[in-house]
Design a protein around this motif. Structure first.
Motif, PDB file in Angstrom:
ATOM      1  N   VAL A  30       0.958  -1.181   0.018  1.00 14.68           N
ATOM      2  CA  VAL A  30      -0.019  -0.182   0.079  1.00 14.68           C
ATOM      3  C   VAL A  30       0.932   1.363  -0.012  1.00 14.68           C
ATOM      4  CG1 VAL A  30      -1.496   1.319   1.654  1.00 14.68           C
ATOM      5  CG2 VAL A  30      -2.009  -1.100   1.056  1.00 14.68           C
ATOM      6  N   ILE A  31       1.644   1.205   1.074  1.00 16.19           N
ATOM      7  CA  ILE A  31       2.704   2.474   1.040  1.00 16.19           C
ATOM      8  C   ILE A  31       3.489   2.877  -0.230  1.00 16.19           C
ATOM      9  CG2 ILE A  31       4.516   1.271   2.119  1.00 16.19           C
ATOM     10  CD1 ILE A  31       3.511   5.093   2.821  1.00 16.19           C
ATOM     11  N   GLU A  32       3.890   1.939  -0.907  1.00 10.62           N
ATOM     12  CA  GLU A  32       4.605   2.262  -2.207  1.00 10.62           C
ATOM     13  C   GLU A  32       3.770   2.573  -3.172  1.00 10.62           C
ATOM     14  OE1 GLU A  32       7.173  -0.590   0.368  1.00 10.62           O
ATOM     15  OE2 GLU A  32       5.146  -0.718  -0.354  1.00 10.62           O
ATOM     16  N   GLN A  33       2.573   1.989  -3.360  1.00  9.66           N
ATOM     17  CA  GLN A  33       1.465   2.126  -4.511  1.00  9.66           C
ATOM     18  C   GLN A  33       1.203   3.607  -4.194  1.00  9.66           C
ATOM     19  OE1 GLN A  33      -0.805  -1.517  -4.037  1.00  9.66           O
ATOM     20  NE2 GLN A  33      -0.802  -1.357  -6.264  1.00  9.66           N
ATOM     21  N   LEU A  34       0.919   4.152  -2.785  1.00  6.19           N
ATOM     22  CA  LEU A  34       0.412   5.383  -2.846  1.00  6.19           C
ATOM     23  C   LEU A  34       1.544   6.402  -2.860  1.00  6.19           C
ATOM     24  CD1 LEU A  34      -1.627   4.823   0.766  1.00  6.19           C
ATOM     25  CD2 LEU A  34      -2.510   5.629  -1.550  1.00  6.19           C
ATOM     26  N   ARG A  35       2.728   6.300  -2.624  1.00 11.44           N
ATOM     27  CA  ARG A  35       3.713   7.372  -3.143  1.00 11.44           C
ATOM     28  C   ARG A  35       3.721   7.184  -4.550  1.00 11.44           C
ATOM     29  NH1 ARG A  35       8.076   4.660   1.342  1.00 11.44           N
ATOM     30  NH2 ARG A  35       7.303   5.831   3.104  1.00 11.44           N
ATOM     31  N   SER A  36       3.719   6.316  -5.173  1.00  9.64           N
ATOM     32  CA  SER A  36       3.869   6.056  -6.726  1.00  9.64           C
ATOM     33  C   SER A  36       2.539   6.916  -7.324  1.00  9.64           C
ATOM     34  CB  SER A  36       3.681   4.759  -7.383  1.00  9.64           C
ATOM     35  OG  SER A  36       3.906   4.785  -8.713  1.00  9.64           O
ATOM     36  N   ALA A  37       1.406   6.895  -6.459  1.00 12.14           N
ATOM     37  CA  ALA A  37       0.304   7.624  -7.188  1.00 12.14           C
ATOM     38  C   ALA A  37       0.178   9.031  -6.686  1.00 12.14           C
ATOM     39  CB  ALA A  37      -1.143   7.106  -6.604  1.00 12.14           C
ATOM     40  N   ARG A  38       1.237   9.478  -5.679  1.00 17.29           N
ATOM     41  CA  ARG A  38       1.224  10.680  -5.384  1.00 17.29           C
ATOM     42  C   ARG A  38       2.506  11.415  -5.092  1.00 17.29           C
ATOM     43  NH1 ARG A  38      -3.042  11.777  -0.519  1.00 17.29           N
ATOM     44  NH2 ARG A  38      -4.806  10.613  -1.292  1.00 17.29           N
ATOM     45  N   PRO A  39       3.293  11.650  -6.490  1.00 17.57           N
ATOM     46  CA  PRO A  39       4.622  11.816  -6.509  1.00 17.57           C
ATOM     47  C   PRO A  39       4.982  13.290  -5.813  1.00 17.57           C
ATOM     48  CG  PRO A  39       3.505  11.942  -8.475  1.00 17.57           C
ATOM     49  CD  PRO A  39       2.489  11.342  -7.851  1.00 17.57           C
ATOM     50  N   ASP A  40       4.194  13.956  -5.618  1.00 16.72           N
ATOM     51  CA  ASP A  40       4.380  15.303  -5.324  1.00 16.72           C
ATOM     52  C   ASP A  40       4.311  15.426  -3.703  1.00 16.72           C
ATOM     53  OD1 ASP A  40       4.931  16.078  -7.637  1.00 16.72           O
ATOM     54  OD2 ASP A  40       2.321  16.669  -7.914  1.00 16.72           O
ATOM     55  N   ALA A  41       3.949  14.127  -3.222  1.00 17.44           N
ATOM     56  CA  ALA A  41       3.678  14.097  -1.584  1.00 17.44           C
ATOM     57  C   ALA A  41       5.198  14.303  -1.122  1.00 17.44           C
ATOM     58  CB  ALA A  41       2.901  12.875  -1.227  1.00 17.44           C
ATOM     59  N   LYS A  42       5.394  15.185  -0.232  1.00 18.09           N
ATOM     60  CA  LYS A  42       6.734  15.311   0.465  1.00 18.09           C
ATOM     61  C   LYS A  42       6.911  14.445   1.592  1.00 18.09           C
ATOM     62  CE  LYS A  42       7.167  20.495  -0.240  1.00 18.09           C
ATOM     63  NZ  LYS A  42       7.370  21.686   0.256  1.00 18.09           N
ATOM     64  N   PHE A  43       5.970  13.980   2.204  1.00 20.93           N
ATOM     65  CA  PHE A  43       6.089  13.037   3.346  1.00 20.93           C
ATOM     66  C   PHE A  43       4.999  12.079   3.422  1.00 20.93           C
ATOM     67  CE2 PHE A  43       5.593  11.439   7.433  1.00 20.93           C
ATOM     68  CZ  PHE A  43       7.070  11.141   8.025  1.00 20.93           C
ATOM     69  N   LEU A  44       5.123  10.810   3.385  1.00 19.36           N
ATOM     70  CA  LEU A  44       3.710   9.798   3.316  1.00 19.36           C
ATOM     71  C   LEU A  44       4.297   8.630   4.075  1.00 19.36           C
ATOM     72  CD1 LEU A  44       0.857   9.533   2.857  1.00 19.36           C
ATOM     73  CD2 LEU A  44       1.436   8.356   0.632  1.00 19.36           C
ATOM     74  N   GLU A  45       3.922   8.204   5.245  1.00 16.21           N
ATOM     75  CA  GLU A  45       4.532   7.201   6.056  1.00 16.21           C
ATOM     76  C   GLU A  45       3.198   6.336   6.666  1.00 16.21           C
ATOM     77  OE1 GLU A  45       7.475   5.917   6.112  1.00 16.21           O
ATOM     78  OE2 GLU A  45       8.614   7.518   5.466  1.00 16.21           O
TER      79      GLU A  45
END
Length: 340
Positions: A139-154
């Motif tokens: 989930v975390i890797e897929q969300l980061r890929s879907a939100r490339p502009d997110a500065k922080f997501l953990e």
């Protein structure tokens, strides 16, 4: 280079492909100088590099740390150094082979709540929360890929791959720190819906059984009740009673690995569909019913916590997955007399 173009800090020099990197498979960017912002502050330098240098082998990341090629404010640091806002990090040229086939597919998940500090999703069963242990991404890797502009997501916490329901993610480091403190201090309230097998009797039952984590010979992580284990406490409340099944709400007083699953197994009422701690013969039979159950019946349906910014007490709910609802309906009318 894609992995270096997505630094969350401010770069003072963009990567450039050298003549030696004419192959589409190999890129040699120049050194990068990155200014650390508030959201990156507090991370260990090794974890920061592993995240921003996606695709670079872990061994290579630690090699450039040991060799002193990574500098902070022009000085050498070790892998335990924690970044401070305003630090200027020099990341040396790194070499990696691009593997388009291994790109993490972008994905979004049903959103229960989102603001500038938090993202709360309803995770489907069968999806890992992160890559590892034979899973290339979660989930975390897929969300980061879907939100490339997110500065922080953990991830704030984790759910088993087979478990569905509420999953909290932090969009700011301050939110992550606050929620971790709340969980450590027992301020959060997590509730799960679970279908136990067998003739459950009690309207409310406390299970206090110490849990010990171990690894099997083939590398599988398991948990067992042992006197030398960590203190663990789950409160089960009967919601509906069926023939041979009971729908329970499980309230976690501690948050051990596989806690609900092992506590129910240890009391003789394993979770329907649990492929690690359940009744394997019964699980096969459940898959062959007219309305089959092909997953573990465990769902994180409610969580209460204090908002990390406003301080407001929040209670969020995720509806039971449709396949679980359908299975309950197939069991017929529950015995309401059991709740009296």
């Amino acid at each position: 280079m894609k992995d270096l173009e997505r630094f969350s800090g401010k770069t003072t020099q963009k990567p450039r492909q050298s003549a030696a990197a004419s192959s589409p498979q190999t890129v040699l960017p120049q050194a990068q100088f990155v200014t650390i912002g508030e959201e990156e502050a507090g991370q260990r330098i090794d974890n920061y590099l592993l995240r921003v240098c996606k695709g670079v082998p872990k061994s290579h990341v630690y090699r450039i740390l040991r060799s002193g090629e990574v500098r902070v404010n022009k000085g050498r640091i070790d892998q335990l150094y924690r970044l401070v806002a305003g630090d200027i990090v020099r990341i040396p040229p790194v070499r990696m082979a691009e593997k388009p086939d291994n790109v993490v597919p972008a994905a979004e998940f049903p959103i229960i709540y989102e603001d500038a500090h938090l993202l709360v999703i309803d995770k489907p069963a069968g999806v890992a929360v992160h890559g590892g242990s034979g899973v290339s991404f979660g989930v975390i890797e897929q969300l980061r890929s879907a939100r490339p502009d997110a500065k922080f997501l953990e991830l704030v916490h984790r759910l088993d791959r087979e478990t569905s329901g509420l999953l909290l993610l932090a969009k700011k480091r301050s939110a992550l720190t606050s929620l971790h403190e709340q969980m450590r201090d027992g301020e959060t309230d997590k509730r799960y819906l679970v279908l136990a097998t067998g003739d459950w009797k009690n309207k409310r039952q406390h299970v206090k059984a110490p849990l010990h984590k171990y690894t099997t010979g083939d590398g599988e992580r398991r948990v067992a009740v042992m006197e030398t284990g960590m203190p663990s406490h789950t409160v089960f409340t009967l919601l509906r009673k069926y023939k041979d099944f009971a729908l329970l709400e499980a309230e976690l007083k501690t948050g051990r690995t596989h806690q609900i699953r092992v506590h129910l197994q240890s009391t003789g009422f394993p979770i329907a569909g649990d492929d690690k701690y359940g009744d394997f013969a019964q699980n096969k039979a459940l898959q062959k019913r007219p309305v089959p159950l092909k997953r573990m019946f465990l769902h994180a349906h409610q969580i209460t916590f204090r908002h990390p910014d406003s301080g407001k007490i929040m209670t969020l709910n995720a509806p039971l997955a449709p396949e679980c609802e359908k299975f309950l309906v197939s069991l017929g009318q529950p015995d309401n007399s059991a709740l009296q």
